[in-house]
Structures are given as structure tokens and as C-alpha cells.
Design an enzyme around this catalytic site. Sequence first.
Site, PDB file in Angstrom:
ATOM      1  N   SER A  30      65.561 -17.829 -24.419  1.00 18.94           N
ATOM      2  CA  SER A  30      66.492 -18.669 -23.450  1.00 18.94           C
ATOM      3  C   SER A  30      65.548 -18.395 -22.256  1.00 18.94           C
ATOM      4  CB  SER A  30      68.483 -18.996 -23.670  1.00 18.94           C
ATOM      5  OG  SER A  30      68.215 -19.392 -23.509  1.00 18.94           O
ATOM      6  N   HIS A  81      70.910 -23.649 -30.682  1.00 15.78           N
ATOM      7  CA  HIS A  81      70.406 -22.635 -30.143  1.00 15.78           C
ATOM      8  C   HIS A  81      70.026 -21.697 -30.377  1.00 15.78           C
ATOM      9  CE1 HIS A  81      68.974 -21.093 -25.594  1.00 15.78           C
ATOM     10  NE2 HIS A  81      70.175 -20.803 -25.516  1.00 15.78           N
ATOM     11  N   ASP A 123      68.482 -28.242 -30.057  1.00 14.72           N
ATOM     12  CA  ASP A 123      69.717 -27.271 -29.127  1.00 14.72           C
ATOM     13  C   ASP A 123      69.627 -27.943 -27.843  1.00 14.72           C
ATOM     14  OD1 ASP A 123      69.843 -25.476 -27.045  1.00 14.72           O
ATOM     15  OD2 ASP A 123      68.054 -24.339 -27.916  1.00 14.72           O
TER      16      ASP A 123
END
Length: 715
Positions: free
Chosen positions: A567, A688, A653
Site C-alpha cells: 500500500s 486491498h 481494490d
Amino acid sequence: MSAAHPSTPWPVAPKKPSSKQFHGLTRTDDYEWLREKENPEVIAYIEAENAYTKEQTDHLSDLRTQIFEEIKARTLETDLSVPTRSRGYWYYGRSFEGKQYGASCRVKVADPDDWTPPTPADVTHDQPALPGEEVLLDLDALAEGHDFFSLGGSSVSPSTTLLAYATDVTGDERYTVRVKDLTTGELLTDELTNVHGGATWDRDSANLYYTTADESWRADKIWRHRLGTTQDEDELVFHETDDRFWVGVGRTRSDRFMFIGTAAKITAEYRFLDLDDPDAGWQVFAAREEGVEYSVEHATIAGEDVFLVTHNASGPDFEIATAPTAPTPRTEWQPLLPHTPGVRLEDVDAFASHLVVHQRSEGLTQLRILELGPEGGTAGVADDYLVKFDDELYTIGSGSNPSFETPVVRLGYTTMRTPASVYDYDVRSRELTLLKQAPVLGGYDRDDYEEHRLWATAEDGVRVPISIVAKKGLHETGPIPVLLYAYGSYEASMDPYFSIARLSLLDRGIGFAIAHIRGGGEMGRAWYDDGKMLKKQNTFSDYIACARHLAESGWSTPSKIIAEGGSAGGLLMGAVANQAPDAVGAIVAAVPFVDALTTMLDATLPLTVTEYDEWGNPEADKETYDYMSSYDPYTNVTAQHYPPILAETSINDTRVLYVEPAKWVAKLRATAENPGDVLLKTEMAAGHGGVSGRYKAWEDRAFSLAWMIDQVTSA
């Protein structure tokens, strides 16, 4: 075409330039067209990349299988969590051999005066783990027929007869809430869709409060749903119109108040509803002030109801103050634990007989107990002390403690070589009791490993901590491969932790380290402030300094260091790849935020506006635009030799869109001197957090670990 180019074995995405003007400058992007998720050409390109990744990693199939089996063999597959007591029941989770998700369960409390959790005589697949077991949710049954499944929030009503639970079956974090009657096992007709997370019961178990998000996936509305009605009849309780702020709702542990919290990155505001006087309506506790962060908890101290306010108005490392249970400006908050530089106060939990303070100092977490008495000492606090452990590196935090009346503190403890451990700390006797340590099958012995705190020196002279674990004595015979993980954003702290999957690295002679770089919160608020906005370069420089320190101190060599981050940590990976490709031997970037400038220039994209206080607003401010341009991974891809890169993403995501790593890899293919060393792996049914289900997660991690091992053993 979007498949492999005739002259190359890897996919080549065609360039389709598009240009935009910012601050009088023209920004041209060759691969923005990959954002068109419904475009068959985009899907064809992603699938071609997946095929290339499969081809390039087929030789690791046996190693992946071996690692998966190692993880599986070390894991007690049929197991039971330590039960947590609430409202006359012990609640716990169960896992079963051969099943992906497990079940949530409860049994009745046998003795109201006994706070010792029950333990099973035997845990088997076929029989209940505890006498009188009631299965609340069979998660495998809920997941049946879905490639992805995630349980969001689940909450038993105060009446203990109803269960509200949220599920996501695509990975886009848009949940559906259903309500189960625990007396009959039937579902009520109530169904809430597109919910942001879970739902919160009111004290009377007649209403549910929940959150929804706007088109940018910012949690912006709080709704009240009365059981037995349809969602289109729900009452809008609160709407946050400032695009920088997001909202949440909850009920205090004491059941006296409900709170609506609204917060931006550096500013907060709370509203409360007194459930003893609901006709008074929702009231603002303290109006928002730019740069003032605070949170509120209800406590009873020396017989008086108060709000505990954790805030930064008196200093960057926060203090805890008391205030009346009424609207109160911050000038009237009274310090309970004053601001102390170097001691970051993160949160406080209130119970009938004590307070539990979560804090950190010198890069380590701490749990602080404030005992309350009928009169007490200063401000009603009879005693104030830390729960202590002896390890050099550790992470401590309170576990699930839902009962306001509990005399014990459930806490979790781990180190990089100590499996996750659950303790009860009895505030009355001050005894610490180990309830369970996560089992590691196969004869694991923590003494076979060593863990240390190292310190690197950054470019500006700041000392940066590193936590490292390895097979005992191995590095003394010469440099070893090391996986160096980091994050470095949002004041998120990557504290030391244990991992069963990691043993597959350690037992192959590969060390694991965490670089506690600026942008995270490990060393207090200033550590975070020095790694954000116009100081973001410190995050990247710190990581590079940590990698170079591992090499210079003899722990490893650059070619044997594997870099990993996900991320915002994936942005870190992209920046390191551009700025110091010689510092590491391979890079794993999970759901990487590598096209940050494009995202922050588009206020219509999910979460962009709420991120302005973290990265700046490059659309409005040229200095921020120029600064982000200087480090943005996608922007700064150049014709150089890059370390081998494995980029991992998920098609659904909603936080870091798949297009960011897709564009990054496409540009690396067209620009890098070694384009074939770049791999893109896209999960086509995940979000995600990656794939769902523990076996799928193990397979996914085995894929990454096998690739890492191959990079440092074949180099």
C-alpha cells in the site's frame, strides 16, 4: 495489442498518450488508459501479465508447495480462541481442519463471579469445543459459492438475542448487513446494503446505526435503522460535508453514551447522545479546530461521570484530560495525564475499577494501568504503573475487553520469536496469567532464534531503529539474506510480531527485519510529522539508510536484501527502486500506491481529498506538485537497471486501484534496462487485503516467499 509483443516474451502495453495541464506545466501519461476497468483490452493486458508471471515462476511450483505445507504443518488447524466475556456469555472463534474461515461461537457464563475463561477438554472437528456451545455464524457456510468472502463488523445486541453482521463477497469493502435472531436461528427481513464496515446497536437493541460512503468512498453519512423497516425508511442522523473528513459511530463500553466521530488527518470532532436522556439529542462535545485531534471515552472516577479526552492541544505526543459529560470547550479540559515529550499517549480504555492507557516510548509499545478508588489520589487515580515484560523487543496491547465491570485486563503480547500470547492481568491481585500462546507445531523453540534492535543513521543524522530476527548465531559466520520490511506512513507503527509463515524464511537462513522509518509512529508524533507532506523524502532516505546499515554492519549484502512493503509501503518500494536500486537485491510491492501524483491530482478518485493532510494537495499547490513529482515512483521511472520486482495487486481494490501497479509495470517494461525482471500478479477476485480464506492466504504468501527465496539464493 496488449499481449506479448512479437519480439519480447513479456507483455507490452501500447502507449496512448494523454495530457493535462497543472500549474502551467504539461503532464503526459502514456498508460492512463489502463484505468478503464471495463475495457476488454485492459483486462487482456492484465491477464497477459498474469500469464507471464506464471511462466516466469513455474519453476518455483515445488518450492511454493513445500512452503505451503510447512505453514500448514506448523499450524494447529482445529483450534479455539480464548473466550471473551460479555453480558453473561463467553464469546470465541473456532477454526477447523480443512475449512477456510471457521465459526464464531458462544457459551453461557456458569459463575458470574468467575472471570477465568473456560477451556476445552478437547478440541475436535466433530464435537463442540465447550459444553453448551452455540454457533453464531458458520463463516464457511456464508462463504459458500463465492470466490471471495470477508466478514466485516459483527455485533451481538445488548439484549444478547440478536446478531448484526456484515459481509463482502467481492473485495470492494461495500458490505451487506443482515440480522440473525439468535433464539430461532432465522434471519430477520432487515437488509442494509453498501454499508461501510459493520453496524452498532443502540442500548435498547431496537435500532442499528451504520455508515455509508460517498462516490469517492469516503465514509460521510451516519444512518439509524429501526428493526422491521426497510432501508429506504432509515433516518439520516449525520452528514459530514467537508470532503477531508470521514465519520464513524459507536457505543461506549459503559452503555451510557453513543458517539459520532468525524476526523480528518489532523483534526477531529465528536458528537454524543446521552442514552439516559435521548430527548436531548446529539450534541457537539467540542467544535473542530484545525490541527487539534481528540477522542472521547466515558469513565466514572471517584463517583463522577466524566469524559476522558485524549488530545494533542497541549503537545504533539498528546495528553489525557477529563471533562464534564456535556459540551465542553478545550480550554476547560483538565489534565489527568499531562503531555510528556517522548511518551506518545495513543488511547485510553475506561472500566469500572481502572483505566488502561495505550502508549509508546523509545520505539516500544507500553500498557499503563491507572487504578481507580472511591476517592483515590490525584484526580481519583489510586495508582499508576506499567505492565512489564523483559524482552528487548516486544509488542503489547490490550485485547478484547468489552465488559465495563471486568476486574481483569485481557492483553496480547508478542515478539519476533515469541508467538502471539494472550494474558489476563488481574488488577485486584496484580497477577499476570498466560491463557494461551499461539501453538506452533513441529517442535518450535524460540531459543533457536535471536532478535535485536539495530540503529541506522539517516542522511540528516537521525538514528532509525531496526528490529531483526534470525536463526541464532547464523549471521556471525558471514552475511545472510534479509527480508527488510517497512511501511512509513499515516503514523502507522510496524511493531515487532511473530509469524508462522516467516519461519519458512528463517529456517532457510534468511533473516527478517522491520525498518521503523519516519512517517510511521514508532518514535512518537514527531516521527510521523517528519515523514509526511514536504518531508516525505525522509521516509525513503531512512529505508535506504537501513538497507545500507544491514550491509555495512555485516548482517547482509545489497544483493541479498529483499525489500518489501504494501500500500503506502508500496510507494516506498517504488521510490527505493528509483533512488537506490543498488541498495537491495529484489523488491516485493503489494497493492502499491506507486502512481500517487496522478491520484492526488484527481479529487474525484476514492479517498483523494481525505489524503491531502498526508501528502498535500498538488492540484492546488505548485510546491506540493513539484515535491511529489520529485519522488512519485511512476513519474520517476528511468532507463536504469532495476532490481527484480514483484508487484501484487487485486482487481477490486478500492483503496489503491489496480491501475497504479498496472501503469507502473507498463512503464517499467518500456523504460527499464531489464524489463523482463518485472512481474505483475493481479488477483481477479479480491480487494486491498488480498485473497480471502486462510488456505488461499497461505498459498498467496507461499508464492511471494518462494519468489523471494529464489532471488537471494540464485543471485
